[in-house]
Design an enzyme around this catalytic site. Structure first.
Site, PDB file in Angstrom:
ATOM      1  N   ASP A   1      -6.415   8.967 -62.998  1.00  0.00           N
ATOM      2  CA  ASP A   1      -6.938   8.803 -64.347  1.00  0.00           C
ATOM      3  C   ASP A   1      -8.424   8.479 -64.256  1.00  0.00           C
ATOM      4  O   ASP A   1      -8.822   7.546 -63.558  1.00  0.00           O
ATOM      5  CB  ASP A   1      -6.187   7.672 -65.054  1.00  0.00           C
ATOM      6  CG  ASP A   1      -6.558   7.555 -66.524  1.00  0.00           C
ATOM      7  OD1 ASP A   1      -7.090   8.535 -67.074  1.00  0.00           O
ATOM      8  OD2 ASP A   1      -6.299   6.487 -67.107  1.00  0.00           O
TER       9      ASP A   1
ATOM     10  N   GLY B   1     -15.888  10.182 -47.153  1.00  0.00           N
ATOM     11  CA  GLY B   1     -15.331  11.517 -47.311  1.00  0.00           C
ATOM     12  C   GLY B   1     -16.417  12.570 -47.333  1.00  0.00           C
ATOM     13  O   GLY B   1     -17.619  12.287 -47.317  1.00  0.00           O
ATOM     14  N   ASP B   2     -15.985  13.835 -47.372  1.00  0.00           N
ATOM     15  CA  ASP B   2     -16.908  14.969 -47.370  1.00  0.00           C
ATOM     16  C   ASP B   2     -17.633  15.073 -48.707  1.00  0.00           C
ATOM     17  O   ASP B   2     -17.062  14.772 -49.768  1.00  0.00           O
ATOM     18  CB  ASP B   2     -16.148  16.275 -47.109  1.00  0.00           C
ATOM     19  CG  ASP B   2     -15.434  16.257 -45.764  1.00  0.00           C
ATOM     20  OD1 ASP B   2     -15.815  15.439 -44.901  1.00  0.00           O
ATOM     21  OD2 ASP B   2     -14.497  17.052 -45.572  1.00  0.00           O
TER      22      ASP B   2
END
Length: 580
Positions: free
Chosen positions: A381, A327-328
Site C-alpha cells: 500500500d 537494492g538495484d
C-alpha cells in the site's frame, strides 16, 4: 497531502458570516463523506452472509472513492462562498477556530480535522505546512461515551460454553455450520495460549463487539490479558455452504500483524469511536504504527495525517538523515529511505531508462490502479503526498545530488529547504534478490516458494505483474513476499498468453528479432524461466512447486475462472488450525 492535527488559536477576531458559511460547507462535506462511509461499511455483513463477493469488492472500491468526491464538493462550495476572499489567510485562521468549536467533543474529531486540512491544502496548494490555517498537533482525546467497544469475560480456563456465548452474540441471519465443534476447537486453542501469560488466576478475554470484514472473510478481534501482558485472539470466520465456520484461532502478535498488514485491502468495520478502536488494536499489535492501523480500517487519509505527523517528529531530531534505499536502482523511480521510520520514498524520474516505454501519467495511473484494487496481501500500500518540505540537513550531499540529477522536476532546493512536489511512501521491505543472497538455505527456500505463491495470488485477483524479476519483489519482517514495483502491472484478463511457435528454420531461431508477430498484450510464459529464480537447489524447489507458471495452460485457466466471476480465496493466515 492531508493535514496534521491541531494547534490552539488565540486572539483571533470572531469568524465573519461568510467564513461561518464556508465552515458549514466543510462540515457538510465531511458529514456526507462520513455518512457514505458508514453506509457502505454497513453492507459488509449482508455481503458476507449472502456470499456476494463481487458486491463486496465493488463496495471496497466505492468506499475508497468517497473521500475525493466529497472533498471536491466541499472545495467547490467554499470557493463559491468565499469568492474573492478565498485566499485570505486571516479569514481561514478564524475559520479554523470556528471549525474547531464545531467538532469539539466528537469521537471522530481527528478525522474531521484532517478533512478541514485537505480543503485548505487544496485551496492554497500549501508547500510544507501552514500553522496559521492547518491543524498541526494531535487531536485531544475525545471523552468515551456510549457502550463499551468490547465485551469482557473473566476466566480461569476457556470452555466451549464460553466460546458459544462469544460466537452467538453476533446476530447472524444464518447459523454456524458446526457450532459445537468450533466452540471446542477455539476453547482448546485458547487454553493452550493462556499459560503463556504471566501470573496465575483469572485472565480477561475482551472481544470487540464489531466484526471486521474483508474479501471473503469475517474476523472477530479480541485479546487475552493477565499480569499486564496481552495476547491477541483473532477468530477468522468463513461462509461455507452449510453456514459460518471458524477457520482458525490466532494468538500471536505476528499472526495478528499479518492480518492487519500493509499489503491487504482495507477492512470494513463499523466503529463510532475510531481512536478508541485503534487503541484496542494497538494493544495487541504494539509494533504497528497508528497510521498503519488507520489505513487498515479504511481511514487512509487520516492515516496520512498520522504518518506525516510522525515523520515531522522524526525529522526534528538533528541526527535524522535520509539514505539511499538498498537494492538495484529502478528505471522509473528514484528511491530513498528514512531508516528510523522503516519507510521508503519513491519519486518519479524525469526520464526513464531504456527499455522502459512509459510516461509520468501512466506511472501515476499504475499506483492508482493498485490503490483501488484488492491487493490480496501481495502489493504494498502506497501513500501519495504532494508539496512536502524537508530540512536540507536531512539529505546527505550525494543523495541530494542524485535526486536533483534524475528528478529535478519534482525535487528542488530552496535555501535550507528541500521541496518534494510529489512522492509515494511505502513500508520498507528487503528486496527479494538481496534476501536470497543473505538468507540460510531453509529461509531462502521458504521465501522462494512464497514468491511463487505471490505471483499466483495476484493472478487470482486479475493482476499480472509483468516484470517478475526478483528485484521487483520484497520480503516483509514476517517472511511474506510482496510486489512493490508497479511499472508493468496489468489486468490478467487483458493479457493474451501464447506459446512460442517453432521457427521456420534454424537460421530464424538465431536472429536477433523474433520470427513471429508479438502483439502488445501477448505474453509467452516459456520465457519466464530466464528470470524467475537463478539455477541451483532453489530453482529446483521453485519449479517443483510452481512449474505451472511456465505453461500457457495455467494462465488461461485463471482467466477462465475470472471470466466466470469467481473470487478466489486468499488467506492472510496459515490454515490448518481447523481440523479437517
Amino acid at each position: 497531502m492531508s493535514g496534521i492535527g491541531s494547534e490552539p488559536v488565540r486572539n483571533l477576531p470572531a469568524c465573519p458570516a461568510v467564513g461561518n458559511r464556508a465552515v458549514e460547507a466543510i462540515h457538510a462535506g465531511y458529514e456526507r463523506y462520513h455518512t457514505g462511509f458508514e453506509e457502505i461499511t454497513g453492507r459488509a455483513r449482508e455481503r458476507f452472509e449472502r456470499c456476494d463477493w463481487l458486491g463486496a469488492q465493488a463496495d471496497a472500491t466505492e468506499r475508497i472513492a468517497l473521500y475525493r468526491t466529497h472533498l471536491d464538493g466541499a472545495v467547490a462550495d467554499v470557493r463559491d462562498i468565499l469568492d474573492d476572499a478565498v485566499m485570505e489567510r486571516t479569514l481561514w485562521a478564524a475559520m479554523r477556530a470556528e471549525h474547531a468549536r464545531g467538532i469539539a467533543g466528537r469521537p471522530d474529531a481527528g478525522l474531521a480535522r484532517t478533512f478541514f486540512n485537505s480543503v485548505t491544502r487544496r485551496v492554497f496548494s500549501t508547500v510544507g505546512v501552514d500553522a496559521a490555517i492547518e491543524y498541526l498537533d494531535p487531536s485531544p482525546e475525545p471523552a468515551r461515551g456510549g457502550e463499551p467497544l468490547y465485551e469482557r469475560y473473566r476466566v480461569e480456563q476457556a470452555d466451549p460454553v464460553l466460546v458459544r456465548r462469544i460466537l452467538e452474540r453476533i446476530p447472524w441471519s444464518i447459523p454456524y455450520a458446526e457450532l459445537e465443534r468450533d466452540a471446542g476447537m477455539v476453547a482448546e486453542r485458547v487454553n493452550e495460549a493462556l499459560p503463556t501469560l504471566p501470573g496465575s488466576g483469572a485472565a480477561e478475554i475482551d472481544i470487540l463487539r464489531d466484526v471486521f470484514f474483508r474479501n471473503k472473510g469475517a474476523y472477530l478481534i479480541g485479546r487475552m490479558a493477565r499480569g499486564g501482558s496481552v495476547l491477541p485472539l483473532v477468530l477468522p470466520l468463513l461462509r461455507t455452504g452449510r453456514g459460518i465456520a471458524v477457520d482458525a484461532v490466532l494468538t500471536t502478535q505476528n499472526e495478528a500483524s499479518i492480518i492487519f498488514g500493509f499489503s491487504w485491502s482495507y477492512f470494513r468495520v463499523q466503529t463510532p469511536e475510531p481512536r478508541a478502536l485503534l487503541d484496542f488494536l494497538h494493544s495487541i499489535m504494539p509494533l504497528k504504527r497508528i497510521h498503519e492501523l488507520y489505513n487498515a480500517i479504511g481511514y487512509n487519509k487520516h492515516g496520512k495525517t498520522e504518518l506525516f505527523r510522525e515523520l515531522r517528529a522524526r525529522l526534528a531530531d538533528p541526527r535524522s538523515r535520509f539514505a539511499f534505499a538498498q537494492g538495484d536502482e529502478g528505471m522509473v523511480m528514484a528511491v530513498f529511505t528514512l531508516p528510523a521510520l522503516s519507510l521508503v520514498f519513491k519519486v518519479i524520474k524525469d526520464r526513464f531508462d531504456a527499455p522502459k516505454n512509459t510516461t509520468r501519467q501512466a506511472v501515476m495511473e499504475k499506483y492508482h490502479f493498485v490503490f483501488v484494487r484488492d491487493r490480496v496481501g501481495r502489493l504494498v500500500d502506497a501513500q501519495e503526498f504532494e508539496h512536502l518540505e524537508f530540512p536540507r540537513r536531512c539529505f546527505p550531499d550525494d543523495l541530494l545530488e542524485y535526486l536533483l540529477r534524475v528528478a529535478s522536476r519534482t525535487v528542488q532546493v530552496e535555501g535550507d529547504r528541500v521541496i518534494v512536489r510529489h512522492v509515494y511512501t511505502e513500508r520498507l521491505v528487503t528486496p527479494l534478490n538481496l534476501f536470497l543472497r543473505q538468507a540460510d538455505s531453509d529461509a531462502a527456500r521458504e521465501v522462494v516458494l512464497d514468491y511463487g505463491n505471490a505471483i499466483k495470488d495476484l493472478a487470482a485477483a486479475d493482476i499480472f505483474t509483468g516484470d517478475m524479476l526478483l528485484k521487483n519483489f520484497g520480503v516483509t519482517r514476517n517472511g511474506r513476499v510482496i510486489c512493490y514495483d508497479y511499472d508493468e502491472l496489468a489486468l490478467l484478463s487483458d493479457c493474451r498468453f501464447r506459446r512460442i511457435p517453432p521457427p521456420p528454420s534454424p537460421e530464424d531461431e538465431l536472429d536477433a528479432e523474433p520470427w513471429f508477430f508479438v502483439g502488445e498484450q501477448d505474453v509467452f510464459p516459456e520465457e519466464f524461466s530466464a528470470f524467475l529464480v537463478p539455477s541451483g537447489e532453489l530453482r529446483d524447489a521453485f519449479l517443483a512447486a510452481h512449474g505451472d507458471l511456465l505453461t500457457v495452460e495455467f494462465w488461461q485457466s485463471v482467466q477462465r475462472r475470472l471470466a466466470r466471476g469467481e473470487v478466489v480465496d486468499v488467506f492472510p493466515y496459515r490454515r490448518g488450525s481447523r481440523e479437517s
